[in-house]
Design a protein around this motif. Structure first.
Motif, short mmCIF file in Angstrom:
data_model
loop_
_atom_site.label_atom_id
_atom_site.label_comp_id
_atom_site.label_asym_id
_atom_site.label_seq_id
_atom_site.Cartn_x
_atom_site.Cartn_y
_atom_site.Cartn_z
N THR A 52 0.94 -1.18 -0.07
CA THR A 52 -0.15 0.03 -0.02
C THR A 52 0.74 1.10 0.07
N VAL A 53 0.31 2.46 0.45
CA VAL A 53 1.29 3.57 0.22
C VAL A 53 1.02 4.21 1.61
N CYS A 54 2.35 4.64 2.02
CA CYS A 54 2.26 5.34 3.56
C CYS A 54 2.87 6.69 3.43
N LYS A 55 2.13 7.51 4.16
CA LYS A 55 2.44 8.76 4.28
C LYS A 55 3.10 9.05 5.83
N VAL A 56 4.29 9.85 5.54
CA VAL A 56 5.10 10.16 6.92
C VAL A 56 4.49 11.31 7.74
N LEU A 57 4.02 10.88 9.02
CA LEU A 57 3.45 11.93 9.91
C LEU A 57 4.56 12.60 10.66
N LYS A 58 5.49 11.86 11.34
CA LYS A 58 6.65 12.28 12.11
C LYS A 58 7.81 11.16 12.05
N ALA A 59 8.96 11.84 12.12
CA ALA A 59 10.37 11.08 12.31
C ALA A 59 11.10 11.65 13.24
N ASN A 60 11.16 11.07 14.38
CA ASN A 60 11.85 11.51 15.47
C ASN A 60 13.04 10.88 15.90
N ILE A 61 13.94 11.26 16.38
CA ILE A 61 15.38 10.92 16.91
C ILE A 61 15.37 10.83 18.31
N LYS A 62 15.35 9.56 19.15
CA LYS A 62 15.29 9.87 20.40
C LYS A 62 16.66 9.65 20.90
N GLU A 63 16.83 9.73 22.36
CA GLU A 63 18.08 9.48 22.78
C GLU A 63 18.58 7.98 22.63
N GLN A 64 20.13 7.78 22.87
CA GLN A 64 20.45 6.57 22.53
C GLN A 64 19.77 5.32 23.24
N PHE A 79 24.78 -3.00 22.36
CA PHE A 79 25.51 -1.76 21.79
C PHE A 79 24.59 -0.56 21.64
N PRO A 80 24.95 0.82 22.07
CA PRO A 80 23.85 1.85 22.13
C PRO A 80 23.87 2.44 20.61
N TYR A 81 22.75 3.12 20.31
CA TYR A 81 22.49 3.72 19.11
C TYR A 81 21.07 4.57 19.26
N PRO A 82 21.11 5.71 18.52
CA PRO A 82 20.05 6.77 18.50
C PRO A 82 18.71 5.97 18.16
N LYS A 111 10.94 -0.96 19.54
CA LYS A 111 10.76 0.49 19.98
C LYS A 111 11.28 1.45 18.93
N CYS A 112 12.07 0.88 18.15
CA CYS A 112 12.70 1.73 16.99
C CYS A 112 12.36 1.25 15.31
N SER A 113 12.19 2.25 14.39
CA SER A 113 12.20 1.81 13.10
C SER A 113 13.22 1.57 12.46
N TYR A 114 14.51 1.64 12.94
CA TYR A 114 15.63 1.15 12.06
C TYR A 114 16.60 0.74 13.30
N VAL A 115 17.34 -0.31 13.15
CA VAL A 115 18.29 -1.06 13.87
C VAL A 115 19.48 -1.25 13.03
N PRO A 116 20.60 -0.35 13.52
CA PRO A 116 21.73 -0.60 12.56
C PRO A 116 22.52 -1.73 12.82
N ALA A 127 25.29 9.33 11.97
CA ALA A 127 25.04 9.84 10.67
C ALA A 127 24.27 9.24 9.94
N ARG A 128 24.40 7.83 9.90
CA ARG A 128 23.57 7.14 8.95
C ARG A 128 22.02 7.23 9.51
N ILE A 129 21.71 7.29 10.64
CA ILE A 129 20.23 7.24 11.22
C ILE A 129 19.91 8.71 10.88
N GLU A 130 20.56 9.83 11.05
CA GLU A 130 20.14 11.24 10.90
C GLU A 130 19.87 11.18 9.22
N THR A 131 20.74 10.64 8.53
CA THR A 131 20.48 10.54 6.86
C THR A 131 18.99 9.92 6.60
N ILE A 132 18.56 8.86 7.14
CA ILE A 132 17.60 8.28 6.94
C ILE A 132 16.32 8.98 7.60
#
Length: 200
Positions: A52-64, A79-82, A111-116, A127-132
């Motif tokens: 289907t099609v998704c539309k972004v409502l918010k993309a936030n970076i929390k603490e590590q 290991f910790p990551y944002p 809890k996180c949308s992306y796990v490096p 830097a990679r997470i901020e770019t995403i």
């Protein structure tokens, strides 16, 4: 004398070709078995099957946040990551749901949308997470996958093993199996013609 040598060489060539064909068939069966116990279970277990099609409502970076590389891993593997959290509007139902990169992301850290991947350089991970996150804010509408059965209310960006990927995985063993059977068939035809010629 020359005829006997030619017959002997022909039999050796047929034996080698027959062994090659049987080897190709055996290797293809092993590849089928390997794919059947590794890729197929992940494909059948995935419930995110409808695009289907998704539309972004918010993309936030929390603490590590701490994350382990696998379930039941030791403390040294943590290991910790944002933590990037992406919330989208699901076009199919109009619901506000959380987006994950793949099925594996949800299992590793819900809890996180992306796990490096595990990396010693925390600056590169940050830097990679901020770019995403910036890409999500820039390209706000994109295709995604959801569960039509409703067992999972979240969505994923891409499937680990889509149908095309599964077909591609079965392509090479199928070609090898077909080639091996063709070699065996040609050898048997050659032997039959040789016997028929000798009888005549």
């Amino acid at each position: 004398m020359l005829g006997k040598k030619l017959v002997t060489a022909q039999k050796r060539g047929e034996t080698r070709a027959l062994c090659l064909g049987l080897g190709m068939v055996a290797c293809s069966m092993m590849m089928y078995f390997f794919i059947g116990i590794t890729i197929v279970p992940f494909y059948t277990k995935s419930v995110w099957t409808t695009e289907t099609v998704c539309k972004v409502l918010k993309a936030n970076i929390k603490e590590q946040v701490p994350c382990s590389s696998s379930k039941g891993s030791e403390d040294e593997d943590v290991f910790p990551y944002p933590c990037l959290q992406v919330w989208v509007n699901l076009t199919a139902s109009g619901q506000e749901v959380m987006l994950y990169q793949t099925e594996d992301t949800l299992e590793r850290n819900p809890k996180c949308s992306y796990v490096p991947g595990k990396s010693e350089n925390s600056k590169e991970v940050k830097a990679r997470i901020e770019t995403i996150a910036s890409n999500f804010r820039k390209y706000q509408t994109f295709p995604c996958y959801y569960d039509p059965g409703g067992t999972q209310t979240n969505v994923i960006l891409s499937r680990l093993y889509p149908p095309k990927g599964l077909l591609f995985a079965f392509l090479w063993p199928t070609l090898m199996f077909t080639g091996g059977c063709l070699i065996i068939f040609l050898v048997k035809i050659s032997q039959y013609i040789s016997v028929l010629s000798a009888w005549q």
